[in-house]
Design a protein around this motif. Sequence first.
Motif, short mmCIF file in Angstrom:
data_model
loop_
_atom_site.label_atom_id
_atom_site.label_comp_id
_atom_site.label_asym_id
_atom_site.label_seq_id
_atom_site.Cartn_x
_atom_site.Cartn_y
_atom_site.Cartn_z
N ALA A 141 0.83 -1.21 0.00
CA ALA A 141 0.00 0.00 0.00
C ALA A 141 0.86 1.25 0.00
O ALA A 141 0.57 2.23 -0.71
N SER A 171 2.31 1.72 -3.41
CA SER A 171 1.27 2.17 -4.33
C SER A 171 1.07 3.68 -4.22
O SER A 171 0.98 4.39 -5.22
N THR A 172 1.03 4.17 -2.98
CA THR A 172 0.85 5.60 -2.75
C THR A 172 2.06 6.39 -3.25
O THR A 172 1.92 7.44 -3.89
N ARG A 173 3.24 5.88 -2.94
CA ARG A 173 4.48 6.58 -3.31
C ARG A 173 4.63 6.70 -4.83
O ARG A 173 5.06 7.74 -5.35
N GLY A 231 2.11 6.21 -7.12
CA GLY A 231 0.91 6.60 -7.84
C GLY A 231 0.39 5.51 -8.75
O GLY A 231 -0.21 5.77 -9.79
#
Length: 257
Positions: free
Chosen positions: A56, A59-61, A63
């Motif tokens: 997760a 994924s955020t880092r 994009g």
Amino acid sequence: MPAAGSDVRAMSAAGGDVRAVPASGTAGAVTSLGSERGTRARIARLILENGPVTAAALSTRLGLTPAAVRRHLDNLLAGGLIEVRTARRLASRGRGRPAKLFAITDAGRSAFEHAYDDLATGALRFLAEVAGPGAVAEFARRQVAELERRYRPVMESAGEDKVKALAEALSADGYAASASTAPVTGGGEQLCQHHCPVAHVAAEFPQLCEAETEAFARLLGTPVQRLATIAHGDGICTTHVTAPALVHTRTKTTPTS
């Protein structure tokens, strides 16, 4: 411990293109990161530089969708470049499935290291045999002296942010370093190196780590203590930096003879 490069060879790691070539007999390893190797290499480097991390967070880092990240993670796992660890569950969080953390393996770390570790190790073995361990220590000090010479002007102009300045200088040289407040009683700071280009050599010749630690103390102008090293199997090289104010306090309160 085998020399770096025996499992995985790096091809243009600085450009983010990491192609893993498995040694003979290495089951499940991949021969290339494929057409998406740029993204996959970025994921591998993020894991290397930031330590164990969740899908997760990646994924955020980056994009990317969680599904896309997991596809790349599965490929890296199949190649033996990363491994899964289980996060410790805090008591306050109660029950539930522990989060999966993805950490770099020795093979994955080797993909970002120089392919000449075996040659360097052989040379130091020869030096130790013909001239003794003291010669290896002197060699290590001379190697670090050049690093110390280059960093000295940066440290002198850093003011009170010396640990941060040292971390930035080390990062520029490929050590992926960071500085933070030490999580221990007594204050001070913590210098972390998430990557070590000579980790496999230092595993056999700790004189390299010792010389580096001595140089850090001189550059920072305060006592330091090495708490963990990649060469000894830890995920990160961690150095505790004593707060200069604490050193001055001890000096003032120490009775003179």
